[in-house]
Design an enzyme around this catalytic site. Structure first.
Site, short mmCIF file in Angstrom:
data_model
loop_
_atom_site.label_atom_id
_atom_site.label_comp_id
_atom_site.label_asym_id
_atom_site.label_seq_id
_atom_site.Cartn_x
_atom_site.Cartn_y
_atom_site.Cartn_z
N LYS A 1 0.84 -1.19 0.00
CA LYS A 1 0.00 0.00 0.00
C LYS A 1 0.89 1.25 0.00
CE LYS A 1 -3.86 1.92 2.73
NZ LYS A 1 -4.70 1.66 3.94
N SER B 1 -9.43 1.69 3.30
CA SER B 1 -8.61 2.47 2.40
C SER B 1 -7.58 1.65 1.63
CB SER B 1 -7.88 3.55 3.19
OG SER B 1 -6.99 2.97 4.15
N SER C 1 -9.92 -0.84 7.24
CA SER C 1 -9.25 -0.56 5.97
C SER C 1 -8.55 -1.75 5.34
CB SER C 1 -8.24 0.58 6.14
OG SER C 1 -8.90 1.81 6.25
#
Length: 529
Positions: free
Chosen positions: A117, A197, A221
């Protein structure tokens, strides 16, 4: 497929319908007109076996994933899950191949291409949180968890798109969107949202763009994107994985975790990532036996004798979810588990306090990160000013209300913050998950992770269906989302939750459930379900 245990034979008619979907792993997971991907749905053990047999090497595997990213992420369905390719990926793969030829194999991740990420620092790439304010920022060293992955032999393939600032920017944000990466698309239905996210990490794994990926979570997330993209996502206990080098929201709740197509692969990743780090004080709270060879503990009969509590919350009663949850419960009972209905005594009672904690800790942590890593913006106030100055690119879809609220927060010595933090953790942890587990002598709690993916409506926020992961997030406890089935072609996940440091038990329970049901199937990149 592993054989179904004898005590599960009563479920064979139901399981047959579920299993047939998982067996249809054909070229439907590649857009029409393209050849089937040779490593479709391949896990770490299978890929390592093929390498050992001389059928494959890390450079070939890395090249294959890079071509697939070009085919599906940059072109074709344009998933927009990968925000940057590691320019050294092929060289790293060649080094792992050379080590293998020399007889040095670092472990099960040796030569496996992994995505990160884009709020996790990894050289020589940028670390941006999806923001134009950090588009030129390159950390001077790897985050601690990236060091661990590289020591374990992983090849860092690139960085994944995310909800900008890990979805802590606006009360009206659209999950999976960042100014740098654009809108990440759900590969099961391209007009649907991937949640956030860790949107890009989830989508990339679901679409077979890498062996696995790393996400981060503050509250949902990892597990929410995992659920709506049909993969496995593990949010570890806070303190099991170092947060060093990760752009923060909350030191009380932040953690990184693995996202994979199987529980076994997630277990292997966690074993490589976990460990004490002097730069993250939270890891000092780790018990001496908290880090395991998690993969070695997995067994298909782990549900036999287990005691599981089902949280029958409002989400569990939704028409598209209840039949699948009922099937999951029936499967566990047939596998020898005792499953009872239960409830958290303080359901959602921590939400207001949690928001207070996040605002205070975001300001403190982000300012510290900016100063420590010498980023192009030096403070939260400077970031707000940057967004205002670049409003046509940064603020055209939604605002920065949360940044503005956080800027007004006081110091971490503020009694308001101290009281909120104590209340939130107590209600979610000691008086929430812990009390519920203790009352009925339960090994774990289960619930639907979230609802099915909603349509993406840029500029109009998320039509969020709710989630069951808030208690574990606020308490700092682990949660594991495993594919549960599909509703109207869209994946749904089953969430396993337990007390602090219960990753070994959650992983073995999740693995047993996964092996019994085989609910995952690859995406078809449909325009709409």
């Amino acid at each position: 497929m592993r054989p179904i245990p004898k005590h599960s034979r009563l479920l064979l008619p139901m399981l047959a319908a579920m299993l047939c979907c998982a067996c249809q792993r054909t070229s439907s997971a590649t857009p029409a007109g393209e050849p089937p991907f040779p490593y479709q749905e391949a896990g770490i053990a299978e890929l390592q076996a093929r390498i050992t047999a001389g059928e494959l090497d890390s450079v070939t595997l890395t090249d294959a994933y890079l071509r697939r990213i070009a085919l599906l992420d940059r072109a074709g369905p344009a998933l927009r899950s990968v925000i940057e390719i590691n320019p050294a990926a092929r060289r790293e793969a060649a080094q792992r191949d050379a080590e293998r030829r020399a007889g040095r194999i670092r472990g099960p991740l040796h030569g496996m291409p992994i995505l990160l990420k884009d709020n996790i620092g990894a050289t020589p790439m940028h670390n941006t949180a999806g923001s134009l304010a950090l588009k030129t920022f390159r950390p001077r060293r790897d985050a601690f968890l990236v060091q661990r992955l590289r020591e374990a032999g992983a090849v860092i393939l690139g960085k994944t798109n995310l909800s900008e600032w890990a979805n802590f920017r606006s009360t009206g944000s659209t999950s999976g969107w960042s100014a740098l990466g654009g809108q990440t698309r759900n590969p099961y239905a391209l007009d649907r949202n991937p949640c956030g996210s860790s949107s890009g990490s989830a989508v990339a794994v679901a679409a077979n763009l890498a062996v696995a990926a790393i996400g981060t979570e503050t509250d949902g997330s990892i597990v929410c994107p995992a659920a709506v993209t049909g993969i496995v996502g593990l949010k570890p206990t806070v303190g099991l994985v170092s947060r060093d080098g990760i752009i923060p929201i909350s030191f009380s709740q932040d953690t990184a975790g693995p996202m994979a197509r199987s529980v076994a692969d997630a277990a292997l990743l966690l074993a490589a990532m976990a460990g004490r780090d002097e730069s993250d004080p939270a890891t000092a709270t780790m018990p001496g036996r908290a880090v395991y060879d998690y993969g070695a503990r997995l067994r298909p009969d782990a549900l036999h004798g287990a005691r599981i509590g089902v949280l029958r919350n409002a989400l569990a009663e939704r028409a598209e979810i209840k039949p699948l949850l009922d099937q999951a419960v029936a499967a566990m009972r047939a596998a020898g588990a005792t499953v009872i209905d239960t409830a958290l005594p303080s359901e959602d009672g921590w939400e207001k306090d949690e928001q207070t904690v996040l605002l205070y800790e975001f300001k403190n942590g982000l300012n510290r990160y900016f100063q420590q890593w010498r980023t192009p913006v030096a403070s939260l106030g400077a970031l707000i000013a940057f967004n205002d100055a670049h409003a046509s690119q940064e603020l055209h879809l939604f605002g920065q209300e949360l940044l503005l609220q956080a800027e007004q927060a006081g110091s971490l010595n503020d009694p308001i913050y101290i009281a909120a933090r104590g209340n939130a953790r107590r209600l979610a942890g000691a008086e929430g998950i812990d009390a519920t587990l203790r009352a009925d002598r339960l090994d774990a709690l289960i619930a639907p992770t979230t609802g099915a993916a909603w349509r993406t409506t840029p500029g109009k926020g998320d039509d969020y269906p709710g989630g069951s992961y808030g208690a574990a997030a606020v308490a700092g406890y682990p949660s594991l989302s495993v594919p549960m089935g599909h509703a109207n072609g869209l994946p749904l996940g089953l969430l396993f939750m337990g007390p602090a440091w219960s990753e070994p038990r959650l992983l073995e329970l999740g693995h047993a459930y996964e092996q019994l049901t085989r609910a995952r199937r690859p995406p078809a990149f449909a325009p709409t379900p």
